[in-house]
Scaffold this active site. Structure first.
Site, short mmCIF file in Angstrom:
data_model
loop_
_atom_site.label_atom_id
_atom_site.label_comp_id
_atom_site.label_asym_id
_atom_site.label_seq_id
_atom_site.Cartn_x
_atom_site.Cartn_y
_atom_site.Cartn_z
N SER B 143 52.20 60.30 32.68
CA SER B 143 53.04 61.50 32.74
C SER B 143 52.90 62.26 31.43
O SER B 143 52.64 61.65 30.39
CB SER B 143 54.51 61.11 32.94
OG SER B 143 55.33 62.25 32.74
N TYR B 156 61.33 55.73 30.14
CA TYR B 156 60.24 56.31 30.93
C TYR B 156 59.06 56.71 30.04
O TYR B 156 57.90 56.40 30.33
CB TYR B 156 60.77 57.53 31.69
CG TYR B 156 59.79 58.15 32.66
CD1 TYR B 156 59.50 57.53 33.87
CD2 TYR B 156 59.16 59.35 32.36
CE1 TYR B 156 58.61 58.10 34.77
CE2 TYR B 156 58.27 59.93 33.26
CZ TYR B 156 58.00 59.30 34.46
OH TYR B 156 57.10 59.87 35.34
N LYS B 160 55.19 55.22 30.08
CA LYS B 160 54.00 56.05 30.30
C LYS B 160 53.06 56.01 29.09
O LYS B 160 51.84 56.04 29.24
CB LYS B 160 54.41 57.49 30.65
CG LYS B 160 55.20 57.59 31.96
CD LYS B 160 54.41 57.04 33.14
CE LYS B 160 55.13 57.18 34.46
NZ LYS B 160 54.34 56.66 35.59
N ILE B 189 56.07 67.89 39.24
CA ILE B 189 55.51 67.90 40.59
C ILE B 189 56.63 67.79 41.62
O ILE B 189 57.61 67.05 41.41
CB ILE B 189 54.53 66.70 40.78
CG1 ILE B 189 53.48 66.65 39.66
CG2 ILE B 189 53.85 66.77 42.16
CD1 ILE B 189 52.62 67.89 39.51
N1 LIG Z 1 57.03 63.80 40.33
C1 LIG Z 1 56.74 64.14 39.13
O1 LIG Z 1 57.09 65.24 38.66
C2 LIG Z 1 55.93 63.22 38.24
C3 LIG Z 1 55.56 63.69 36.99
C4 LIG Z 1 54.81 62.87 36.14
C5 LIG Z 1 54.47 61.59 36.56
N2 LIG Z 1 54.84 61.13 37.77
C6 LIG Z 1 54.46 59.76 38.12
O2 LIG Z 1 53.76 59.74 39.34
C7 LIG Z 1 54.03 58.53 40.05
C8 LIG Z 1 54.52 58.84 41.45
O3 LIG Z 1 55.72 59.60 41.35
P1 LIG Z 1 56.37 60.34 42.61
O4 LIG Z 1 56.94 61.59 42.12
O5 LIG Z 1 55.41 60.31 43.71
O6 LIG Z 1 57.59 59.33 42.93
P2 LIG Z 1 58.41 59.11 44.28
O7 LIG Z 1 58.23 60.27 45.19
O8 LIG Z 1 59.77 58.73 43.86
O9 LIG Z 1 57.67 57.84 44.96
C9 LIG Z 1 57.68 56.62 44.31
C10 LIG Z 1 56.85 55.62 45.08
O10 LIG Z 1 56.81 54.39 44.34
C11 LIG Z 1 57.26 53.32 45.17
N3 LIG Z 1 57.91 52.31 44.33
C12 LIG Z 1 58.91 52.49 43.43
N4 LIG Z 1 59.24 51.31 42.86
C13 LIG Z 1 58.44 50.37 43.42
C14 LIG Z 1 58.31 48.96 43.27
N5 LIG Z 1 59.07 48.26 42.41
N6 LIG Z 1 57.39 48.32 44.02
C15 LIG Z 1 56.62 49.00 44.90
N7 LIG Z 1 56.69 50.32 45.08
C16 LIG Z 1 57.60 51.00 44.36
C17 LIG Z 1 58.17 53.96 46.19
O11 LIG Z 1 58.29 53.12 47.34
P3 LIG Z 1 59.52 53.34 48.41
O12 LIG Z 1 59.16 54.55 49.21
O13 LIG Z 1 59.55 52.11 49.22
O14 LIG Z 1 60.76 53.54 47.59
C18 LIG Z 1 57.44 55.27 46.45
O15 LIG Z 1 56.36 55.06 47.34
C19 LIG Z 1 55.05 57.77 39.21
O16 LIG Z 1 54.39 56.83 38.42
C20 LIG Z 1 55.66 58.86 38.35
O17 LIG Z 1 56.16 58.35 37.14
C21 LIG Z 1 55.58 61.93 38.63
#
Ligand SMILES: NC(=O)c1ccc[n+]([C@@H]2O[C@H](COP(=O)([O-])OP(=O)(O)OC[C@H]3O[C@@H](n4cnc5c(N)ncnc54)[C@H](OP(=O)(O)O)[C@@H]3O)[C@@H](O)[C@H]2O)c1
Lengths: 130, 251
Positions: B143, B156, B160, B189
């Protein structure tokens, strides 16, 4: 049950695959690092291949005890301490550490393990016949 | 483009958000894909329905990425079935923000163990098959928060930053085996994860982004697919920012 010859052949094959060396170079006397050019990551590769070839589990660090050699408890001024040597002996009963113990410079450690040591190592894990 | 025909991929956190978009993209380009989710079975099933993949092309596993042994079981099983693991995408992640004075140890641990620990666990599990095959590509979701500070994100940001360090170190380690390791640092995102922040400060954030909009999960998936593919064959150990220019600074 494999014979000693078969153990050697499988180890030879594993080393040829892992290190990309020629079969002729893999003699019992060859050292893994000096003669065959193995680097630390190669030991992991070799362990994977031996596990597969002999269907055994090899605890990480048993064949190449990197954890001891990088532990400040066992290393002083670039040399393995008495305590470290005794840890190494415990961990690697298959290797002859006497020469290394005379001047136990960590950098030289890799140079001591030979293909024959490796055969003895595997023989200690699997039953072999003559 | 069908860059993943005949290839296989594992995506953690594949039920929602960025991971889900990665699953869809990799599958659309021909990969056999297995994804891991934690508990949201509904979302996992919906994805399988929606993608309408050929029989056996898409698999879902419920597992907690914090469980190393389970990671090995899943990866070993897939390796046996597929004979190879070409791609790993670590997208499972959570946020549990809190100011330091109020942050509980559980908040700290959950985030570190899921984001950083989970990434370690799946990298650990694929190392052997990829090393021995002399090929593979790992993409870790980092991130921009690793390098650009936000209040209340010590856990967090640390997770990262840890992923960036892990990525570079592992890249060096596995490079001699032709296995590439890179990370993507998304900015803001549109997913469930960022929903709260966007709700509170969305308009303000948009103004800070040179491209003037929040990113879509598909845009992260496109960059992830690039890094995972042979198009990026000379690229390893990098953290690629995909953030609409958010991290450019200046004025
Ligand atoms: N969204 C943003 O703005 C953003 C920005 C920078 C970085 N990121 C990074 O991108 C990645 C994806 O983020 P996202 O926005 O797609 O998040 P999200 O929509 O909240 O989805 C999170 C996913 O991770 C799974 N998960 C969470 N904890 C878990 C565990 N202990 N074991 C197995 N699966 C687990 C969830 O499964 P369930 O569906 O079963 O809960 C879900 O599929 C993350 O690493 C996040 O830090 C996101």
């Amino acid at each position: 049950m494999p014979t000693k010859e078969e153990v050697f052949e499988k180890i030879q094959a594993a080393l040829v695959d892992a290190l990309g060396v020629d079969e002729e170079d893999v003699t019992p006397e060859a050292t893994l690092v000096g003669d065959l050019g193995a680097e630390s990551i190669d030991f992991l590769d070799i362990v994977f291949r031996l596990e597969k070839a002999f269907n055994i589990k090899i605890p990480r660090g048993e064949l190449f005890p990197e954890d001891i050699l990088t532990d400040a408890k066992y290393v002083q001024d670039g040399k393995v301490t008495e305590e470290g040597l005794s840890e190494l002996r415990k961990r690697m009963p298959f290797a002859n550490l006497d020469d290394f113990a005379k001047n136990p410079v960590v950098q030289d450690f890799g140079n001591l393990l030979t293909v024959a040591d490796m055969c003895r190592f595997v023989e200690s894990k699997v039953e072999v016949t003559d | 483009m069908m860059r993943f025909e005949g290839k296989t991929a594992i995506v953690t956190g594949g039920s929602r958000g960025i991971g889900r978009a990665c699953v869809a993209r990799l599958a659309a380009e021909g990969a056999r894909v297995a994804f891991i989710y934690q508990s949201n079975q509904q979302a996992a099933e919906a994805l399988i329905q929606e993608l309408k993949c050929a029989e056996g092309q898409l698999r879902a596993f419920q597992a907690d990425v914090r469980d190393l042994q389970r990671a090995h079981e899943i990866v070993d099983g897939l390796f046996e079935e597929w004979g190879q693991i070409d791609v790993l995408v670590n997208s499972a992640g959570i946020v549990k923000d809190g100011l330091m004075g109020a942050m509980t140890q559980d908040q700290w641990r959950d985030v570190i163990e899921t984001n950083l620990g989970g990434t370690f666990n799946y990298c650990h599990a694929v190392t052997q098959p990829m090393m021995m095959a002399r090929r593979g590509s790992i993409v870790n979701l980092s991130s921009t928060a690793a390098e650009f500070a936000a209040r209340g994100q010590a856990n967090y940001a640390a997770s990262k930053g840890g992923i960036n360090g892990l990525t570079r170190s592992l890249a060096k380690e596995l490079a001699p085996r032709n296995v590439r390791v890179n990370a993507i640092a998304p900015g803001m995102i549109e997913t469930d994860m960022s929903q709260v922040v966007r709700g509170i400060a969305g308009d303000q954030i948009k103004k800070m982004i040179p491209l003037k909009r929040i990113g879509q999960a598909e845009e992260i998936a496109a960059a992830t697919a690039f890094l995972a593919s042979d198009d990026a064959s000379y690229l390893t150990g990098q953290v690629l920012r995909v953030d609409g220019g958010l991290s450019l600074g200046g004025y």
